[in-house]
Design a protein around this motif. Structure first.
Motif, PDB file in Angstrom:
ATOM      1  N   PHE A  57      50.801  22.249  34.157  1.00 44.41           N
ATOM      2  CA  PHE A  57      50.706  22.689  35.546  1.00 44.41           C
ATOM      3  C   PHE A  57      50.037  24.062  35.636  1.00 44.41           C
ATOM      4  N   LYS A  58      50.416  24.985  34.758  1.00 41.76           N
ATOM      5  CA  LYS A  58      49.798  26.308  34.750  1.00 41.76           C
ATOM      6  C   LYS A  58      48.305  26.219  34.441  1.00 41.76           C
ATOM      7  N   ASP A  59      47.925  25.351  33.508  1.00 41.35           N
ATOM      8  CA  ASP A  59      46.508  25.169  33.181  1.00 41.35           C
ATOM      9  C   ASP A  59      45.733  24.665  34.385  1.00 41.35           C
ATOM     10  N   LYS A  60      46.309  23.714  35.126  1.00 43.63           N
ATOM     11  CA  LYS A  60      45.622  23.166  36.295  1.00 43.63           C
ATOM     12  C   LYS A  60      45.469  24.216  37.383  1.00 43.63           C
ATOM     13  N   ILE A  61      46.480  25.047  37.581  1.00 44.45           N
ATOM     14  CA  ILE A  61      46.390  26.121  38.577  1.00 44.45           C
ATOM     15  C   ILE A  61      45.321  27.127  38.158  1.00 44.45           C
ATOM     16  N   GLU A  62      45.271  27.452  36.882  1.00 48.48           N
ATOM     17  CA  GLU A  62      44.263  28.396  36.398  1.00 48.48           C
ATOM     18  C   GLU A  62      42.852  27.835  36.591  1.00 48.48           C
ATOM     19  N   CYS A  63      42.665  26.548  36.308  1.00 55.90           N
ATOM     20  CA  CYS A  63      41.356  25.918  36.528  1.00 55.90           C
ATOM     21  C   CYS A  63      40.976  25.961  38.001  1.00 55.90           C
ATOM     22  N   PHE A  64      41.932  25.692  38.859  1.00 51.14           N
ATOM     23  CA  PHE A  64      41.676  25.755  40.301  1.00 51.14           C
ATOM     24  C   PHE A  64      41.237  27.161  40.693  1.00 51.14           C
ATOM     25  N   ASP A  65      41.934  28.169  40.181  1.00 46.88           N
ATOM     26  CA  ASP A  65      41.601  29.548  40.513  1.00 46.88           C
ATOM     27  C   ASP A  65      40.236  29.934  39.968  1.00 46.88           C
ATOM     28  N   ASP A  66      39.836  29.366  38.837  1.00 48.54           N
ATOM     29  CA  ASP A  66      38.498  29.640  38.294  1.00 48.54           C
ATOM     30  C   ASP A  66      37.414  29.124  39.233  1.00 48.54           C
ATOM     31  N   TYR A  67      37.616  27.948  39.802  1.00 51.08           N
ATOM     32  CA  TYR A  67      36.606  27.345  40.682  1.00 51.08           C
ATOM     33  C   TYR A  67      36.691  27.853  42.116  1.00 51.08           C
ATOM     34  N   TYR A  68      37.892  28.150  42.582  1.00 45.80           N
ATOM     35  CA  TYR A  68      38.094  28.591  43.964  1.00 45.80           C
ATOM     36  C   TYR A  68      38.943  29.859  43.984  1.00 45.80           C
ATOM     37  N   PRO A  69      38.385  30.976  43.512  1.00 44.46           N
ATOM     38  CA  PRO A  69      39.182  32.206  43.472  1.00 44.46           C
ATOM     39  C   PRO A  69      39.439  32.749  44.878  1.00 44.46           C
ATOM     40  N   CYS A  70      40.540  33.447  45.006  1.00 40.71           N
ATOM     41  CA  CYS A  70      40.867  34.079  46.277  1.00 40.71           C
ATOM     42  C   CYS A  70      39.949  35.281  46.455  1.00 40.71           C
ATOM     43  N   MET A  71      39.201  35.315  47.539  1.00 40.84           N
ATOM     44  CA  MET A  71      38.207  36.360  47.749  1.00 40.84           C
ATOM     45  C   MET A  71      38.728  37.482  48.649  1.00 40.84           C
ATOM     46  N   GLN A  72      39.957  37.388  49.110  1.00 35.46           N
ATOM     47  CA  GLN A  72      40.512  38.417  49.984  1.00 35.46           C
ATOM     48  C   GLN A  72      41.010  39.592  49.158  1.00 35.46           C
ATOM     49  N   ASN A  73      41.061  40.777  49.799  1.00 37.17           N
ATOM     50  CA  ASN A  73      41.561  41.957  49.094  1.00 37.17           C
ATOM     51  C   ASN A  73      43.034  41.800  48.733  1.00 37.17           C
ATOM     52  N   GLU A  74      43.829  41.362  49.687  1.00 41.36           N
ATOM     53  CA  GLU A  74      45.251  41.153  49.440  1.00 41.36           C
ATOM     54  C   GLU A  74      45.533  39.661  49.522  1.00 41.36           C
ATOM     55  N   CYS A  75      45.292  38.977  48.444  1.00 38.58           N
ATOM     56  CA  CYS A  75      45.451  37.528  48.414  1.00 38.58           C
ATOM     57  C   CYS A  75      46.934  37.172  48.417  1.00 38.58           C
ATOM     58  N   ASN A  76      47.329  36.308  49.355  1.00 32.85           N
ATOM     59  CA  ASN A  76      48.730  35.902  49.410  1.00 32.85           C
ATOM     60  C   ASN A  76      48.955  34.545  48.738  1.00 32.85           C
ATOM     61  N   LEU A  77      47.950  34.064  48.025  1.00 34.53           N
ATOM     62  CA  LEU A  77      48.022  32.819  47.266  1.00 34.53           C
ATOM     63  C   LEU A  77      48.268  31.600  48.150  1.00 34.53           C
TER      64      LEU A  77
END
Length: 121
Positions: A57-77
């Protein structure tokens, strides 16, 4: 032990009394005794399975974040929360898909049996 007790107490307040499943930390046993909760220790096989699921699950979340990173200054996930809901939905669809297909095939077979012309020679 005090931290474990506070943590478990907060869960009891939110979700009610349930059996507590742990990996064998001594502080959990003491905290459960104080809170009068049942305590169950996981076997090494169960612990390995849970660790594998968590790592997957952690690997899948990390892959998601690699492709769609949060671009906001204060990302609330928020997007990670939405992705987790999507992932769970797709996972459940994949698990129950075979059951759905079998049921669908049975229904289609029933319909065709009802509509088949009966030929007698």
């Amino acid at each position: 032990m005090i931290v474990a007790e506070k943590f478990i107490r907060s869960l009891v307040e939110k979700y009610g009394k349930h059996t507590v499943y742990t990996d064998g930390g001594t502080w959990y046993d003491e905290a459960c005794n104080i809170l009068r909760l049942k305590h169950h220790l996981h076997s090494s096989k169960e612990k390995s399975l849970m660790e594998r699921v968590n790592q997957y699950f952690k690997d899948k979340i990390e892959c998601f974040d690699d492709y769609y990173p949060c671009m906001q200054n204060e990302c609330n996930l928020f997007q990670v929360h939405n992705w987790i809901q999507f992932f769970v939905s797709m996972y459940n669809d994949a698990i129950y898909k075979d059951e759905f297909i079998i049921n669908l095939q049975n229904e289609v077979n029933k319909i065709f049996k009802l509509t088949e012309p009966s030929y007698r020679f």
